[in-house]
Write an enzyme that holds these catalytic residues in place. Structure first.
Site, PDB file in Angstrom:
ATOM      1  N   GLU A  62       5.770   7.756  14.796  1.00 61.44           N
ATOM      2  CA  GLU A  62       5.183   7.124  13.619  1.00 61.44           C
ATOM      3  C   GLU A  62       4.488   8.227  12.859  1.00 61.44           C
ATOM      4  O   GLU A  62       3.582   8.864  13.384  1.00 61.44           O
ATOM      5  CB  GLU A  62       4.212   6.041  14.094  1.00 61.44           C
ATOM      6  CG  GLU A  62       3.874   5.031  13.024  1.00 61.44           C
ATOM      7  CD  GLU A  62       2.398   5.012  12.771  1.00 61.44           C
ATOM      8  OE1 GLU A  62       1.675   4.473  13.606  1.00 61.44           O
ATOM      9  OE2 GLU A  62       1.985   5.568  11.740  1.00 61.44           O
ATOM     10  N   CYS A 120      -2.918   4.981   9.144  1.00 56.09           N
ATOM     11  CA  CYS A 120      -1.527   5.147   8.698  1.00 56.09           C
ATOM     12  C   CYS A 120      -1.172   4.094   7.659  1.00 56.09           C
ATOM     13  O   CYS A 120      -0.202   4.245   6.934  1.00 56.09           O
ATOM     14  CB  CYS A 120      -0.590   5.098   9.889  1.00 56.09           C
ATOM     15  SG  CYS A 120      -1.120   4.002  11.168  1.00 56.09           S
TER      16      CYS A 120
HETATM   17  P1  NAP Z   1      -0.264  16.393  14.642  1.00 56.87           P
HETATM   18  O1  NAP Z   1      -0.602  17.734  14.152  1.00 56.87           O
HETATM   19  O2  NAP Z   1       1.112  15.903  14.381  1.00 56.87           O
HETATM   20  O3  NAP Z   1      -0.528  16.390  16.238  1.00 56.87           O
HETATM   21  C1  NAP Z   1      -0.248  15.276  17.048  1.00 56.87           C
HETATM   22  C2  NAP Z   1       0.221  15.754  18.410  1.00 56.87           C
HETATM   23  O4  NAP Z   1       1.508  16.336  18.304  1.00 56.87           O
HETATM   24  C3  NAP Z   1      -0.675  16.817  19.026  1.00 56.87           C
HETATM   25  O5  NAP Z   1      -0.717  16.600  20.409  1.00 56.87           O
HETATM   26  C4  NAP Z   1       0.053  18.105  18.711  1.00 56.87           C
HETATM   27  O6  NAP Z   1      -0.190  19.123  19.638  1.00 56.87           O
HETATM   28  C5  NAP Z   1       1.492  17.676  18.774  1.00 56.87           C
HETATM   29  N1  NAP Z   1       2.332  18.484  17.874  1.00 56.87           N
HETATM   30  C6  NAP Z   1       2.131  18.691  16.555  1.00 56.87           C
HETATM   31  N2  NAP Z   1       3.094  19.500  16.056  1.00 56.87           N
HETATM   32  C7  NAP Z   1       3.908  19.799  17.095  1.00 56.87           C
HETATM   33  C8  NAP Z   1       5.082  20.596  17.228  1.00 56.87           C
HETATM   34  N3  NAP Z   1       5.624  21.247  16.187  1.00 56.87           N
HETATM   35  N4  NAP Z   1       5.654  20.684  18.442  1.00 56.87           N
HETATM   36  C9  NAP Z   1       5.122  20.028  19.493  1.00 56.87           C
HETATM   37  N5  NAP Z   1       4.027  19.263  19.444  1.00 56.87           N
HETATM   38  C10 NAP Z   1       3.418  19.145  18.257  1.00 56.87           C
HETATM   39  O7  NAP Z   1      -1.232  15.302  14.092  1.00 56.87           O
HETATM   40  P2  NAP Z   1      -2.835  15.258  14.007  1.00 56.87           P
HETATM   41  O8  NAP Z   1      -3.437  16.391  14.754  1.00 56.87           O
HETATM   42  O9  NAP Z   1      -3.197  13.920  14.431  1.00 56.87           O
HETATM   43  O10 NAP Z   1      -3.179  15.355  12.478  1.00 56.87           O
HETATM   44  C11 NAP Z   1      -2.635  16.294  11.592  1.00 56.87           C
HETATM   45  C12 NAP Z   1      -2.097  15.558  10.369  1.00 56.87           C
HETATM   46  O11 NAP Z   1      -1.198  14.527  10.771  1.00 56.87           O
HETATM   47  C13 NAP Z   1      -3.133  14.836   9.540  1.00 56.87           C
HETATM   48  O12 NAP Z   1      -3.793  15.656   8.642  1.00 56.87           O
HETATM   49  C14 NAP Z   1      -2.280  13.797   8.855  1.00 56.87           C
HETATM   50  O13 NAP Z   1      -1.665  14.336   7.726  1.00 56.87           O
HETATM   51  C15 NAP Z   1      -1.223  13.440   9.863  1.00 56.87           C
HETATM   52  N6  NAP Z   1      -1.492  12.174  10.594  1.00 56.87           N
HETATM   53  C16 NAP Z   1      -0.865  11.051  10.181  1.00 56.87           C
HETATM   54  C17 NAP Z   1      -1.079   9.857  10.849  1.00 56.87           C
HETATM   55  C18 NAP Z   1      -0.395   8.602  10.428  1.00 56.87           C
HETATM   56  O14 NAP Z   1      -0.619   7.594  11.071  1.00 56.87           O
HETATM   57  N7  NAP Z   1       0.407   8.608   9.401  1.00 56.87           N
HETATM   58  C19 NAP Z   1      -1.935   9.797  11.936  1.00 56.87           C
HETATM   59  C20 NAP Z   1      -2.565  10.964  12.350  1.00 56.87           C
HETATM   60  C21 NAP Z   1      -2.317  12.136  11.670  1.00 56.87           C
HETATM   61  P3  NAP Z   1      -1.256  20.283  19.295  1.00 56.87           P
HETATM   62  O15 NAP Z   1      -2.576  19.628  19.508  1.00 56.87           O
HETATM   63  O16 NAP Z   1      -0.991  21.396  20.210  1.00 56.87           O
HETATM   64  O17 NAP Z   1      -1.005  20.644  17.865  1.00 56.87           O
END
Ligand code: NAP
Length: 523
Positions: A265, A302
């Protein structure tokens, strides 16, 4: 409970050996103890071996025992008491009522899945009895049930430290389906994750289940996360987070010798339509509802209403003025992490160069506080610039002014997939709304009338899903009892003697399931 900073591989506390992280209190920018050293490929190997070893036994647990396990997890989470609330508040900057509400939702989710497991409808038992005398060919006895896919990797979400993290919706639905779960904790709230992880491990032990039913790993997504997704014993993935993270996991899963489903998601801006009669009749009330929904939880949902679409005119001008005025009184709010705050600020500054700023909230008074923003653009600019529909995670929204209903339709057709689409309408708007519905059904997973998209009910009928990039698989939901279907697949048993059939398929229907029997649903 003393936090140990260790992972949980089955019942064992295992310290990581990679670089350690500490949670940061986003309200103060102060790091919290203890440090959580990251796991390695070796830890992934241990957790996967244990999960695989537990799978065949766990998946055949009687329904009542599995339901009791889910209820025991909920009880153990509640038994953590205020310690869990305090730690989650410190790690996320979210206020007490929000965290308390989220704990309630998490436990409700687990108990709802317990009810679902007991009822057994998800087994979707179908029986076509043998017809030995059928001409020209006899028919065999054919029986179908759903079986779990296998161990599931769950990535905790940053914005739901409880309801979409260690024992959140993905974990609850996978455990309900009969799948062992390995959670990769989100680095933003490791202490909350440890507390909940220990509650789950305690429930595993109390219920006499095999150790490998649950493990909790810390560490980098690129090392631990990708190793998990690529392990041949992992059979599905649940993820909530960024579009880039979700896509990276999907690509890793598809590149495996045996590709597996990733239920990611990711990104949605949740269009809200203000139809002319409703806008004229109650623009002020709509502005109030909109600003409340936009700013709730610093906009870190979200389902945040990131896009408003309406026909230009006096009524829309009045709505924009009212919303801008209300926003001016809205306090800046602490965001979940310094990284998410920075991403919000970057998103705002990019959008400010491409759209008109109609209103802003109060300026920040402390670290990591997001200031709400309202932007306005014209439909022709929106249609010409795909970047205007990029999600800005936080309390920012863009109003698209359309010349007429046809431009509303063009803007709608231009949209990417969404979790929700909201229609504000009165009786005189029904024809215009009806004309837009076929487009919206193609675009979104949930359509709402005269409400606001934030606030997702956990129930049987909920769909929290939608076409890409809202999710990676629009056929499913990650909230509500239908989420269990993501982790199941059908198996058909042909001409099995009764004694060899799984209990759910036996001739006497010992589980009293409402089967589809020779084309008729049983009462
Ligand atoms: P995220 O960066 O996607 O991280 C979520 C999880 O996925 C973390 O455990 C992260 O590990 C892992 N991950 C991220 N990129 C990866 C990759 N390339 N390969 C493997 N694992 C990966 O999300 P976030 O930290 O929650 O927030 C960052 C951004 O995501 C926000 O600024 C927002 O834009 C978006 N977000 C959207 C929603 C929604 O519901 N639409 C919800 C939350 C966040 P690591 O900790 O090692 O990076």
């Amino acid at each position: 409970m003393t936090l140990t900073g260790t992972m949980l591989i089955g019942q064992h506390s295992i310290p990581g050996s990679r670089e350690a992280i500490r949670a940061i209190n986003p309200a103060t920018d102060i790091a919290l103890e203890p440090a959580y050293a990251g796991g390695t490929a070796e830890h992934v190997e241990q957790a996967c071996a244990l999960a695989w070893g537990a799978f065949d036994s766990y998946r055949e647990t009687p329904l009542a025992a599995r339901a009791e396990f889910l209820e025991t997890i909920a009880n153990e989470i509640e038994a953590l008491g205020d310690e869990l609330i305090e730690r989650a508040m410190a790690e996320t900057g979210l206020p007490r009522p929000r965290i308390q509400g989220e704990r309630g939702r998490t436990c409700h989710q687990l108990r709802t899945f317990a009810r679902t497991v007991r009822a057994g409808e998800w087994l979707d038992v179908r029986v076509d009895t043998a017809q030995p005398d059928r001409q020209p060919l006899p028919r065999s006895d054919l029986r179908q049930r759903q079986v779990p896919l296998g161990p599931v990797a769950v990535f905790g979400a940053s914005n739901f430290p409880l309801a979409f993290s260690v024992a959140g919706g993905d974990t609850a639905s996978a455990l309900a389906a009969g799948c062992p779960v390995i959670v990769k904790a989100h680095g933003a709230h490791p202490g909350t994750s440890e507390l909940v992880g220990r509650a789950v491990a305690k429930a595993v032990q109390q219920c006499g289940l095999p150790d490998g039913v649950f493990s909790l790993l810390y560490g980098s997504g690129r090392e631990v996360g990708i190793a998990l997704v690529c392990d041949p014993r992992i059979k599905a993935v649940g993820f909530t987070g960024s579009r880039s993270g979700g896509i990276a996991l999907c690509q890793a899963a598809q590149a495996r010798p045996e590709p597996i489903p990733v239920y990611a998601e990711m990104s949605s801006i949740n269009p809200v339509y203000l139809f002319p009669a409703a806008l004229s009749a109650r623009g002020e009330a709509l502005a109030q509802g909109f600003v409340a929904s936009l700013t709730q939880g610093a906009g870190q949902f979200c389902t945040n209403p990131g896009l408003v679409i309406a026909v230009a005119g006096q009524a829309l001008d009045h709505f924009i003025d009212s919303a801008a005025n209300l926003l001016q009184r809205s306090a800046a709010q602490v965001m979940l992490t310094p990284g998410i705050f920075k991403a919000y600020e970057d998103g705002i500054s990019v959008l400010a160069k491409q759209a008109h700023v109609a209103g802003k909230g109060l300026a920040a008074q402390g670290p990591n506080q997001g200031q709400a923003h309202l932007f306005v653009t014209h439909a022709k600019d929106f249609l010409a610039n795909h970047g205007l529909q990029a999600e800005i995670f936080g309390a920012a929204s863009l109003i698209v002014q359309c010349a007429n209903a046809d431009e509303v339709r063009q803007v709608s057709e231009h949209l990417e997939g969404q979790l929700t689409a909201t229609l504000h309408l009165d009786g005189d708007d029904l024809d215009a709304a009806r004309a837009l519905l076929p487009t919206l059904e193609r675009k979104a997973g949930r359509l709402l009338v005269n409400g606001w998209p934030t606030g997702v009910e956990v129930c049987d009928a909920m769909v929290h899903g939608g076409p890409f990039p809202a999710t990676s698989d629009s056929r499913t939901t990650s909230v509500g009892t239908a989420a269990i279907l993501r982790f199941l697949r059908p198996v058909c048993y042909q001409d099995f003697p009764d004694g060899l059939l799984p209990t759910a398929l036996q001739h006497g229907n010992p589980l009293l399931l409402r089967r589809l029997l020779d084309g008729q649903r049983e009462a």
